[in-house]
Design a protein around this motif. Structure first.
Motif, PDB file in Angstrom:
ATOM      1  N   TYR A   1      34.502  24.900  32.042  1.00 47.47           N
ATOM      2  CA  TYR A   1      35.315  26.217  30.893  1.00 47.47           C
ATOM      3  C   TYR A   1      36.324  25.758  29.853  1.00 47.47           C
ATOM      4  O   TYR A   1      36.992  24.980  30.573  1.00 47.47           O
ATOM      5  CB  TYR A   1      35.010  27.173  31.540  1.00 47.47           C
ATOM      6  CG  TYR A   1      33.840  27.782  32.327  1.00 47.47           C
ATOM      7  CD1 TYR A   1      32.928  28.968  31.351  1.00 47.47           C
ATOM      8  CD2 TYR A   1      33.543  27.528  33.613  1.00 47.47           C
ATOM      9  CE1 TYR A   1      32.002  29.212  31.459  1.00 47.47           C
ATOM     10  CE2 TYR A   1      31.853  28.261  33.885  1.00 47.47           C
ATOM     11  CZ  TYR A   1      30.768  29.075  32.501  1.00 47.47           C
ATOM     12  OH  TYR A   1      30.267  29.494  33.111  1.00 47.47           O
ATOM     13  N   PRO A   2      36.573  26.359  29.148  1.00 39.74           N
ATOM     14  CA  PRO A   2      38.105  26.465  28.327  1.00 39.74           C
ATOM     15  C   PRO A   2      38.815  25.900  29.004  1.00 39.74           C
ATOM     16  O   PRO A   2      39.266  26.589  30.149  1.00 39.74           O
ATOM     17  CB  PRO A   2      38.101  26.993  27.265  1.00 39.74           C
ATOM     18  CG  PRO A   2      36.550  27.527  26.866  1.00 39.74           C
ATOM     19  CD  PRO A   2      35.775  27.529  28.020  1.00 39.74           C
ATOM     20  N   ALA A   3      39.846  25.036  29.753  1.00 40.07           N
ATOM     21  CA  ALA A   3      41.408  24.810  30.356  1.00 40.07           C
ATOM     22  C   ALA A   3      41.583  26.307  30.560  1.00 40.07           C
ATOM     23  O   ALA A   3      42.089  26.289  31.609  1.00 40.07           O
ATOM     24  CB  ALA A   3      41.682  23.755  29.888  1.00 40.07           C
ATOM     25  N   HIS A   4      42.170  27.190  29.427  1.00 41.03           N
ATOM     26  CA  HIS A   4      42.765  28.194  29.600  1.00 41.03           C
ATOM     27  C   HIS A   4      42.087  29.294  29.912  1.00 41.03           C
ATOM     28  O   HIS A   4      43.089  30.276  29.649  1.00 41.03           O
ATOM     29  CB  HIS A   4      43.792  28.172  28.145  1.00 41.03           C
ATOM     30  CG  HIS A   4      42.557  28.384  27.504  1.00 41.03           C
ATOM     31  ND1 HIS A   4      41.346  27.508  26.596  1.00 41.03           N
ATOM     32  CD2 HIS A   4      42.336  29.906  26.329  1.00 41.03           C
ATOM     33  CE1 HIS A   4      41.186  28.491  25.379  1.00 41.03           C
ATOM     34  NE2 HIS A   4      40.951  29.572  25.447  1.00 41.03           N
ATOM     35  N   TRP A   5      40.972  29.185  29.950  1.00 44.14           N
ATOM     36  CA  TRP A   5      40.548  30.502  31.249  1.00 44.14           C
ATOM     37  C   TRP A   5      40.527  30.761  32.281  1.00 44.14           C
ATOM     38  O   TRP A   5      41.174  29.704  32.725  1.00 44.14           O
ATOM     39  CB  TRP A   5      38.642  30.581  30.817  1.00 44.14           C
ATOM     40  CG  TRP A   5      37.573  30.628  29.196  1.00 44.14           C
ATOM     41  CD1 TRP A   5      38.541  31.000  28.835  1.00 44.14           C
ATOM     42  CD2 TRP A   5      36.462  30.641  29.534  1.00 44.14           C
ATOM     43  NE1 TRP A   5      38.011  30.613  27.678  1.00 44.14           N
ATOM     44  CE2 TRP A   5      36.390  30.836  27.713  1.00 44.14           C
ATOM     45  CE3 TRP A   5      35.290  31.485  30.102  1.00 44.14           C
ATOM     46  CZ2 TRP A   5      35.378  31.458  27.434  1.00 44.14           C
ATOM     47  CZ3 TRP A   5      33.909  30.985  29.441  1.00 44.14           C
ATOM     48  CH2 TRP A   5      34.188  31.721  28.381  1.00 44.14           C
ATOM     49  N   GLY A   6      40.979  32.783  32.299  1.00 40.96           N
ATOM     50  CA  GLY A   6      41.342  32.503  34.214  1.00 40.96           C
ATOM     51  C   GLY A   6      40.297  32.344  35.341  1.00 40.96           C
ATOM     52  O   GLY A   6      39.133  33.155  34.287  1.00 40.96           O
TER      53      GLY A   6
ATOM     54  N   SER B   1      37.575  35.286  33.587  1.00 37.87           N
ATOM     55  CA  SER B   1      37.015  34.658  32.554  1.00 37.87           C
ATOM     56  C   SER B   1      36.066  34.341  33.370  1.00 37.87           C
ATOM     57  O   SER B   1      35.227  34.002  32.100  1.00 37.87           O
ATOM     58  CB  SER B   1      37.168  34.389  31.372  1.00 37.87           C
ATOM     59  OG  SER B   1      38.780  34.815  30.680  1.00 37.87           O
TER      60      SER B   1
ATOM     61  N   HIS C   1      34.021  34.072  21.423  1.00 38.97           N
ATOM     62  CA  HIS C   1      35.103  32.774  21.818  1.00 38.97           C
ATOM     63  C   HIS C   1      34.932  31.783  20.145  1.00 38.97           C
ATOM     64  O   HIS C   1      36.063  30.863  20.098  1.00 38.97           O
ATOM     65  CB  HIS C   1      34.343  32.224  23.444  1.00 38.97           C
ATOM     66  CG  HIS C   1      34.701  32.706  24.128  1.00 38.97           C
ATOM     67  ND1 HIS C   1      36.111  33.377  24.833  1.00 38.97           N
ATOM     68  CD2 HIS C   1      34.160  34.468  24.718  1.00 38.97           C
ATOM     69  CE1 HIS C   1      36.264  34.147  25.339  1.00 38.97           C
ATOM     70  NE2 HIS C   1      34.931  34.844  25.621  1.00 38.97           N
TER      71      HIS C   1
ATOM     72  N   ASN D   1      38.472  33.370  19.441  1.00 40.00           N
ATOM     73  CA  ASN D   1      39.577  32.673  19.678  1.00 40.00           C
ATOM     74  C   ASN D   1      39.462  31.535  19.554  1.00 40.00           C
ATOM     75  O   ASN D   1      40.171  29.989  19.978  1.00 40.00           O
ATOM     76  CB  ASN D   1      38.132  33.011  21.360  1.00 40.00           C
ATOM     77  CG  ASN D   1      38.897  33.982  22.112  1.00 40.00           C
ATOM     78  OD1 ASN D   1      39.012  35.233  21.404  1.00 40.00           O
ATOM     79  ND2 ASN D   1      38.878  34.231  23.113  1.00 40.00           N
TER      80      ASN D   1
ATOM     81  N   GLU E   1      37.462  28.808  20.164  1.00 40.76           N
ATOM     82  CA  GLU E   1      37.409  27.671  21.514  1.00 40.76           C
ATOM     83  C   GLU E   1      36.046  26.496  21.089  1.00 40.76           C
ATOM     84  O   GLU E   1      35.693  25.492  21.886  1.00 40.76           O
ATOM     85  CB  GLU E   1      36.878  28.469  22.628  1.00 40.76           C
ATOM     86  CG  GLU E   1      38.232  29.059  22.911  1.00 40.76           C
ATOM     87  CD  GLU E   1      38.095  30.512  23.585  1.00 40.76           C
ATOM     88  OE1 GLU E   1      38.833  31.042  24.873  1.00 40.76           O
ATOM     89  OE2 GLU E   1      36.586  30.465  24.044  1.00 40.76           O
TER      90      GLU E   1
END
Length: 172
Positions: free
Chosen positions: A65-70, A73, A153, A157, A159
């Motif tokens: 998953y994208p690195a900035h997702w918490g 998410s 997304h 976003n 992404e």
């Protein structure tokens, strides 16, 4: 995996469309019977393709998953996929049980008879018919949400999510 994704997506939309169309045909006609059989064959085929897709998914490492997702998410994305898989399995299973309890065995492509695991039962037929219909609508709502989240997304976003599943699409 990409090919399976789009084959299953096309199959789900086709099965749903055929299901809606055939139920609007009044009475029992040769066309309606033909469409019912195609709908059943497509349901069995989708069940097998989804089983294969799940096997491949579990056998291979998924993209990160994208690195900035918490954590929230990532949890929601994983939960959404689990529910999608559950619904993709539930809809054809309920359709199969609906057919059996109506007294109509399923013969895949008119050649391969599936096991008759439950007999004709008008009360259960009504239950499985309703469940099949409701779960199909639920699946379509989930698929719509899946599409909307992918678009969000990718475009809002930025992404590049769609680039993972659409061949030739540039990943940003």
């Amino acid at each position: 995996m990409i090919a399976l994704h789009w084959l299953v997506a096309f199959g789900i939309f086709t099965a749903f469309g055929v299901g809606l169309y055939m139920t609007d045909i009044p009475g029992i006609t040769p066309e309606k019977i033909r469409l019912i059989n195609w709908h059943k064959w497509l349901g069995v085929t989708l069940f097998l393709l989804i089983s294969l897709r799940l096997f491949v998914k579990l056998s291979n490492k998924s993209p990160k998953y994208p690195a900035h997702w918490g954590h929230r998410s990532i949890f929601l994305a994983k939960a959404g996929h689990v529910v999608l898989y559950l619904m993709m399995f539930a809809v054809p299973i309920l359709g199969y049980l609906n057919s059996l309890t109506a007294g109509y065995p399923v013969v895949w492509f008119g050649v391969i008879p599936l096991p008759v695991i439950i007999g004709k039962d008008p009360h259960l037929k009504e239950l499985f018919h309703e469940l099949h219909e409701w779960f199909a609508w639920g699946l379509m709502i989930l698929v719509a949400g899946h599409i909307l989240m992918a678009l969000k997304h990718h475009y809002l976003n930025r992404e590049g999510i769609l680039g993972r599943m659409i061949p030739g699409m540039r990943v940003e």
